[in-house]
Write a protein that holds these residues in place. Structure first.
Motif, PDB file in Angstrom:
ATOM      1  N   GLY A  64      -5.145  -8.050  -5.124  1.00  0.00           N
ATOM      2  CA  GLY A  64      -4.114  -7.720  -5.810  1.00  0.00           C
ATOM      3  C   GLY A  64      -4.470  -7.599  -7.537  1.00  0.00           C
ATOM      4  N   GLY A  66      -2.356  -7.237 -11.074  1.00  0.00           N
ATOM      5  CA  GLY A  66      -1.182  -7.074 -11.835  1.00  0.00           C
ATOM      6  C   GLY A  66      -0.181  -7.220 -10.643  1.00  0.00           C
ATOM      7  N   ASN A  67       0.911  -6.421 -10.383  1.00  0.00           N
ATOM      8  CA  ASN A  67       2.045  -6.911  -9.382  1.00  0.00           C
ATOM      9  C   ASN A  67       1.765  -5.659  -8.217  1.00  0.00           C
ATOM     10  OD1 ASN A  67       3.329  -8.858 -11.115  1.00  0.00           O
ATOM     11  ND2 ASN A  67       4.365  -7.038 -12.266  1.00  0.00           N
ATOM     12  N   MET A  68       0.631  -5.162  -8.090  1.00  0.00           N
ATOM     13  CA  MET A  68       0.280  -4.194  -7.153  1.00  0.00           C
ATOM     14  C   MET A  68      -0.927  -4.693  -6.358  1.00  0.00           C
ATOM     15  SD  MET A  68       0.719  -0.585  -8.814  1.00  0.00           S
ATOM     16  CE  MET A  68       0.376   0.387  -7.213  1.00  0.00           C
ATOM     17  N   GLN A  69      -0.767  -4.323  -5.072  1.00  0.00           N
ATOM     18  CA  GLN A  69      -1.930  -4.516  -4.020  1.00  0.00           C
ATOM     19  C   GLN A  69      -2.697  -3.058  -3.924  1.00  0.00           C
ATOM     20  OE1 GLN A  69      -2.802  -7.532  -2.198  1.00  0.00           O
ATOM     21  NE2 GLN A  69      -1.564  -8.082  -3.636  1.00  0.00           N
ATOM     22  N   ASP A 181      -3.443  -7.039 -22.438  1.00  0.00           N
ATOM     23  CA  ASP A 181      -2.797  -7.269 -21.231  1.00  0.00           C
ATOM     24  C   ASP A 181      -3.681  -6.628 -20.018  1.00  0.00           C
ATOM     25  OD1 ASP A 181      -2.859  -4.409 -22.551  1.00  0.00           O
ATOM     26  OD2 ASP A 181      -1.765  -3.616 -20.721  1.00  0.00           O
ATOM     27  N   ASP A 184      -4.124  -9.355 -17.763  1.00  0.00           N
ATOM     28  CA  ASP A 184      -2.763  -9.695 -16.748  1.00  0.00           C
ATOM     29  C   ASP A 184      -3.272  -8.930 -15.435  1.00  0.00           C
ATOM     30  OD1 ASP A 184      -1.376 -11.373 -18.448  1.00  0.00           O
ATOM     31  OD2 ASP A 184      -0.769  -9.767 -19.713  1.00  0.00           O
ATOM     32  N   ASN A 187      -5.475 -10.226 -13.389  1.00  0.00           N
ATOM     33  CA  ASN A 187      -5.038 -11.624 -12.834  1.00  0.00           C
ATOM     34  C   ASN A 187      -6.346 -12.584 -13.155  1.00  0.00           C
ATOM     35  OD1 ASN A 187      -2.724 -10.755 -11.769  1.00  0.00           O
ATOM     36  ND2 ASN A 187      -3.441 -10.023  -9.888  1.00  0.00           N
TER      37      ASN A 187
END
Length: 485
Positions: A64, A66-69, A181, A184, A187
């Motif tokens: 993962g 950010g918000n993606m795999q 960023d 982020d 992660n």
């Protein structure tokens, strides 16, 4: 001792610069002393069939960011002539979609994402393979994230609890700078790493600064460059940080692979030769045959009284190409021929194309071909490297291996490896000032030496006898690794 090398490029599979040669050669010498694994991206240019690169079973891995795999796969082969495993991290979104190691015109944010993803995948795949490294040897900003991940996300991970990080700077000019960023996306524990003692540098993330702060040893590719980067002229804004870690800074000159670069066995050159063929008081006949061959290739007439001066380089400002631009009219008037090979900035490519099309004694090949490069090394009398700065330089080492005398600006690794004329054991020519007149003076001195067969061949003998194999450098790396353990 287990050592994990992580690199954006590895020769002979993927090559864009000297970094690939280092990672493709150094582990060969270390193999007797350590268990080694090399991790690199599976770029689209890597020929899986040629190198027998096979996908490992059940290697699918989702990570993962950010918000993606993102889905990864792992491929493997052996480093040629060794039993060393080379692992290729495959990802369609970031690596296999490009035919170049470093594609041009990429969005900078995307470029950072590529190597963040690769660095985390290296650590996760090493765990999956149970390769519990004692040393992780990361290289340049592309893998500078690894010491940060170890410090932050893996801080309490028992698998990596005793690992030591070695970070190698091949060129301080490329540091990997972006907005915060990107942490982020990675992660990564921002509360741990984003500060002036971590990777924060003037309000931006600087991956190289983070690696310098968190690594146990910081290596540069020559002792002189290790000194130079502590000052403002060569420090690229990182000199203050480096001075704070002076105690862990080490300079080790790169080597070259003597099996690959060997005029006695090189199949790409017209006439093989060695030191045994060199007589001090007679022309170096076999080398002259290679000179005739490469001059013919580039449409230049052979004249035994005219030296051939070559340059094989990335066409970027660092390489001192503005000195050549400023001296182009003088170079055209010299009693010498020039062959240039390389690619890079369009302005410089256009300059050399124009010189090739509009002068009698200058020819250019824009691009890179390994076999053609070796033919130039073998055929040239002198090798020009007027670098603005040069962390180590491999081209001058290869040139000397082929009995071609370097003409260099005395900076970085060029200062460490070339003994300038008229020293007793001189193997090349040096100049110090970064200006065209200083370069032209050195070229003119070389052209004068060319007229003296005995002195020329004595210098060629010194150049070919100098040991720039990896054996010498590898002993210093090994000593450094052991000091950490």
């Amino acid at each position: 001792m287990k050592i994990l090398f992580a690199s954006a490029e590895v020769a002979p599979f993927s090559k864009a610069g000297g970094l690939s040669d280092v990672i493709g050669s150094l582990p060969k010498i270390l193999e007797k002393e350590a268990e080694i694994a090399i991790f690199t991206p599976l770029h689209g240019c890597v020929d899986k069939e040629k190198w027998n690169i096979k996908e490992l079973e059940n290697s699918d891995m989702w990570l993962g960011f950010g918000n993606m795999q993102h889905k990864f796969k792992l491929f493997m082969t052996k480093l040629p002539t060794t039993n060393i495993n080379v692992f290729f991290v495959q990802n369609d979104w970031y690596f296999s979609c490009f035919q170049d190691v470093y594609p041009r015109w990429l969005d900078t944010r995307y470029e950072h994402e590529r190597y963040v993803a690769f660095s985390l995948a290296v650590l996760e795949y090493a765990k999956a393979l149970n390769f519990k490294a004692d040393i992780i040897h990361s290289n340049d900003w592309h893998t500078a994230m690894i010491p940060l991940y170890i410090k932050a996300n893996y801080k309490f991970d028992e698998f990596w609890s005793n690992v030591k990080n070695v970070f190698e700077i091949h060129n301080l000019a490329y540091q990997g700078v972006w907005f915060e960023d990107i942490l982020d996306f990675a992660n990564m524990r921002k509360d741990i790493v984003y500060n002036e003692w971590g990777c924060e540098h003037y309000g931006r993330v600087n991956w190289m600064k983070g690696a310098i702060n968190y690594a146990d040893k910081v290596v540069t590719v020559s002792p002189k460059y290790a000194e130079e980067i502590l000052g403002g002229e060569y420090g690229e804004g990182m000199d203050y940080t480096l001075r704070g870690h002076y105690d862990k800074l080490v300079g080790i000159v790169n080597g070259i692979d003597y099996e690959i670069f060997n005029p006695q066995t090189d199949k790409s050159i017209l006439k093989n030769y060695s030191l045994k063929d060199l007589k001090l008081d007679k022309p170096f006949t076999k080398k002259e045959e290679n000179k005739k061959d490469i001059l013919k290739e580039f449409g230049l007439k052979y004249n035994p009284n005219r030296p051939l001066i070559a340059m094989i380089s990335r066409l970027v400002n660092q390489k001192g190409l503005d000195l050549i631009r400023n001296a182009e009219s003088q170079l055209q008037k010299l009693n010498a021929d020039f062959i240039f090979l390389g690619s890079g900035d369009k302005d410089y490519e256009n300059l050399f194309i124009w010189l090739s099309d509009n002068t009698k004694n200058i020819r250019t090949y824009v691009g890179y071909k390994g076999e053609l490069a070796n033919r130039i090394y073998a055929g040239a009398d002198f090798f020009l490297m007027p670098s603005k700065f040069e962390p180590c330089g491999l081209s001058q080492l290869i040139a000397m291996r082929y009995g071609t005398l370097p003409i260099v600006r005395a900076t970085g690794g060029l200062e460490n490896t070339v003994n300038g004329y008229p020293l007793g054991n001189s193997n090349g020519f040096k100049f110090w000032g970064y200006d065209s007149n200083s370069m032209l003076d050195a070229i003119n001195i070389a052209c004068e030496v060319y007229k003296d067969t005995y002195t020329l061949n004595a210098m060629r003998k010194s150049a070919m006898e100098t040991d720039f194999s990896w054996k010498v450098s590898a002993e210093k790396y090994l000593k450094m690794y052991k000091s950490l353990l």
